[in-house]
Scaffold this active site. Sequence first.
Site, mmCIF file in Angstrom:
data_model
loop_
_atom_site.group_PDB
_atom_site.id
_atom_site.type_symbol
_atom_site.label_atom_id
_atom_site.label_comp_id
_atom_site.label_asym_id
_atom_site.label_seq_id
_atom_site.Cartn_x
_atom_site.Cartn_y
_atom_site.Cartn_z
ATOM 1 N N ARG A 37 -3.734 24.361 10.858
ATOM 2 C CA ARG A 37 -3.843 24.192 9.404
ATOM 3 C C ARG A 37 -5.287 23.938 8.965
ATOM 4 N NH1 ARG A 37 0.950 24.318 7.007
ATOM 5 N NH2 ARG A 37 2.817 23.661 8.126
ATOM 6 N N TYR A 58 -2.047 29.709 9.392
ATOM 7 C CA TYR A 58 -1.070 30.483 10.152
ATOM 8 C C TYR A 58 -0.987 31.917 9.619
ATOM 9 C CZ TYR A 58 0.351 25.809 11.697
ATOM 10 O OH TYR A 58 0.363 24.533 12.205
ATOM 11 N N HIS A 79 10.034 25.511 12.623
ATOM 12 C CA HIS A 79 10.223 26.696 13.465
ATOM 13 C C HIS A 79 10.715 27.905 12.684
ATOM 14 C CE1 HIS A 79 10.501 24.507 17.630
ATOM 15 N NE2 HIS A 79 9.312 24.433 17.081
ATOM 16 N N LYS A 97 11.551 25.286 22.020
ATOM 17 C CA LYS A 97 12.821 24.648 21.721
ATOM 18 C C LYS A 97 12.556 23.379 20.909
ATOM 19 C CE LYS A 97 11.871 21.163 24.136
ATOM 20 N NZ LYS A 97 11.680 19.901 23.417
ATOM 21 N N ASP A 176 15.231 17.333 20.887
ATOM 22 C CA ASP A 176 14.043 17.328 21.718
ATOM 23 C C ASP A 176 14.361 17.152 23.197
ATOM 24 O OD1 ASP A 176 11.210 16.000 22.680
ATOM 25 O OD2 ASP A 176 10.992 17.257 20.907
#
Length: 327
Positions: A37, A58, A79, A97, A176
């Site tokens: 960013r 991005y 995501h 993930k 997580d």
Amino acid sequence: MKTAILGAGNIAKSMAAALRGLQKRGENVEPYAVGARELSRAEAFAREQGFEKAYGSYEELVSDPKIDLVYVATPHSMHCEHMRLALEHGKNVLCEKAFTMNAGQAEEVIALAEKKGLLLAEAIWPRYMPSRQMILDLIDSGVIGMVTSLSANLGYPLTHVERMVRPELCGGALLDLGVYPLNFACMAFPGEIRDVASACVKWETGVDAQNSFTLTFEDGRMAVLYSSMLVQSDRLGVINGDKGYMEVQNINNPEEIRIFDLQRNCIRTIPVPEQINGYEYEVLACREALEKGWTECPQMPHAETLRMMKVMDGLRKSWGVIYPMEK
């Protein structure tokens, strides 16, 4: 394969190490670009990690026409947005993930990738490691007899990590950490799940701090699983048979497999192949998929990603763990 990393946090550094290792090994893999960013952060990452390009947004990153694969390394909550951004710009994607916040988001990005004919894969690394097939081959060999149950756990003291405790970042132990025992069970027992029973203890912010869940499969096999962001666990996976049992040391990144007989004597110890850091296997799987024109990796096909997300959705619903964006 020019590879870019979207995000410049700790997990991005692990992927960068794998990319450098593959390049050093002579593989057709190049650590090419990173996006953050802030440009200064991207430039510092590129300098430290040996990347050619650094982008301060991005959007700039995914607009680079030279990129073959984008690895999404941002928090779970972002995501879907970041995969969508990369796919809309014609980029193949490997996403860390947990794949998305929920199954609805997963279905959305998978549909977009299929529409555009692009590769989309979930970076759940044990799915791609050689240890996966080693474990399956040992089960099939009958060395521990008929297998009907397993247990697995993963826990680290992580409540000091902001993204773990904040609901708006899709925090909690399940997405997580619990995703690893879940995948371990479903790799060892690939059949359909008939029933899920579970419990959780919440953190003060409302996310799950620790949880346990039992999967009963259609063929009668059972998996007892546990994850926690409160404590360090032994990270052990145990697969049980009527002639003995198998221990997998560290289900997160298997280090060794041990076979025990009915007297609990260790009769065999099997090391896993030496690796760069474990991340290389998912990169190589993506390279193979791109070379063969596949839009998903057989090690973790879209249907399996969706199945894992639906199980986790069901668990969170039963616990009353709902993220603000889902209300």
